[in-house]
Write an enzyme that holds these catalytic residues in place. Structure first.
Site, PDB file in Angstrom:
ATOM      1  N   ARG A   1     105.154  22.309  95.122  1.00 36.42           N
ATOM      2  CA  ARG A   1     105.556  21.123  95.359  1.00 36.42           C
ATOM      3  C   ARG A   1     107.316  21.869  96.315  1.00 36.42           C
ATOM      4  NH1 ARG A   1     104.001  15.954  93.843  1.00 36.42           N
ATOM      5  NH2 ARG A   1     105.614  15.598  95.291  1.00 36.42           N
TER       6      ARG A   1
ATOM      7  N   LYS B   1     112.268  21.555  84.045  1.00 32.61           N
ATOM      8  CA  LYS B   1     112.079  20.897  83.418  1.00 32.61           C
ATOM      9  C   LYS B   1     110.971  21.134  81.984  1.00 32.61           C
ATOM     10  CE  LYS B   1     108.653  18.286  84.187  1.00 32.61           C
ATOM     11  NZ  LYS B   1     106.787  18.494  83.524  1.00 32.61           N
TER      12      LYS B   1
ATOM     13  N   SER C   1     107.750   9.432  87.334  1.00 31.96           N
ATOM     14  CA  SER C   1     107.899  10.034  88.084  1.00 31.96           C
ATOM     15  C   SER C   1     108.047  10.043  89.517  1.00 31.96           C
ATOM     16  CB  SER C   1     107.045  11.273  87.460  1.00 31.96           C
ATOM     17  OG  SER C   1     105.628  11.107  87.887  1.00 31.96           O
TER      18      SER C   1
END
Length: 333
Positions: free
Chosen positions: A17, A95, A251
């Site tokens: 991504r 994260k 998200s």
């Protein structure tokens, strides 16, 4: 203006991504470092994205790059972020930023010492849908917020997945519950206390966790899990004294997926459709602007310290069965 040059530590799936986002933001991805340069996975990643493997992780830090992106297993985030900062690189780290708030505080100190930009890679807060949710909530249309409910989970059937490994920082809270926490903090600020319960695997990983965050006048509940089955489940609900808001995401949705927000007040019910957007490109753009000195860092490492303090409190409560005070956010973080 010179091209912003990126290096990547590891060939993780999430990098798929980020690589297009870096290029869309005007950056150039010039190096990837991997544990095993001969592995088929690493070679396939290099060929797919046309990024040369320069060697191991340290080789990337020693190369001529402006910044590195770190999508390593969770236990590798803090040590390699510190190493990258000390090597004179800006750092975008996946994260959870670290494994606890103390580790994140060390990054705050080293980033300040080196003068380099460091940020936790939370793309959803850069998506227009979540910015719109924040504007509605903080604009007062829903009145005083009393309840926030969020959920994010899916079925993780691969027993060998690293997210089942406690020694690598695995667990549902770190992987998906962290989105629920970050969204809550984006909307309401910092909670004062936490309680939680978890279903633990024999290896000490939270297969699912449910928690409550206390705010003055409001309660926030969050649910996350690896044992929910398919498809992925997400939901965000905000309840105020004058209305409610519902979102199907906490998200980032797919780049081509619009997001429909449902708002109910005394004036009736309406739907707002937020156009598709690439939150990753927006995040990388903000990071590059900060690294190049064109804009302040919107989410410096101190924000990650605050995030980790909440995760620490939820885990402590889940392990002890006790309510855990979080307290005010320290001035120096």
């Amino acid at each position: 203006m010179t091209t912003f040059r990126w290096g990547i530590l590891g060939a993780a799936r999430i990098a798929r991504r980020l690589v297009p986002a870096m290029r869309a933001a005007g950056g150039e991805v010039v190096a990837v470092g991997v544990r095993d340069t001969s592995s088929e996975h690493a070679q396939a990643f290099s060929q797919q994205w046309n990024i040369p493997i320069v060697g191991g992780y340290q080789d990337v830090l020693d190369s001529d790059v402006d910044a590195v992106y770190i999508p390593l297993p969770n236990d590798g985030h803090q040590p390699w972020t510190l190493a990258a900062l000390r090597a004179g690189k800006h750092v975008l780290t996946e994260k959870p930023y670290t494994l606890d708030a103390a580790q994140a505080r060390e990054i705050v100190d080293v980033a300040a010492q080196t003068g380099k930009t460091a940020m936790e890679a939370f793309a959803p807060r850069c998506h227009p849908y979540l910015r719109r949710v924040r504007d509605i909530v903080q604009g007062g249309e829903l009145g005083e917020v009393r309840v926030v409910r969020s959920a994010f989970g899916f079925g993780l059937d691969n027993a060998g997945d690293i997210r089942w490994d406690a020694t690598k920082g695995g667990g549902a809270l770190y992987d998906v519950g962290t989105y629920c926490v970050n969204t809550t903090r984006l909307l309401l600020g910092e909670p004062v206390a936490a309680t939680a319960q978890a279903l633990w695997t024999p290896g000490g990983v939270d297969a699912s966790l449910s928690g409550t965050l206390e705010y003055p006048g409001a309660l926030v509940t969050l649910d996350c899990g690896f044992n929910w089955g398919s498809p992925d489940t997400q939901r965000l609900t905000v309840i105020g004294t004058r209305g409610t808001l519902e979102s199907p995401y906490v998200s980032s949705p797919a780049d081509d997926q619009p997001v429909t927000l449902t708002i109910r007040t005394a004036d009736g019910t309406r739907e707002e459709v937020i156009a598709p957007a690439n939150a990753y490109t927006e995040m990388v753009t903000l990071f590059q602007q900060a690294a190049q000195g064109h804009a302040p860092n919107p989410y410096p490492p101190a924000d990650a310290v605050a995030q980790m303090r909440v995760l620490d409190a939820l885990y402590e409560s889940a392990r002890t069965g006790q309510r855990v005070d979080i307290g005010p956010r320290p001035v120096d973080t």
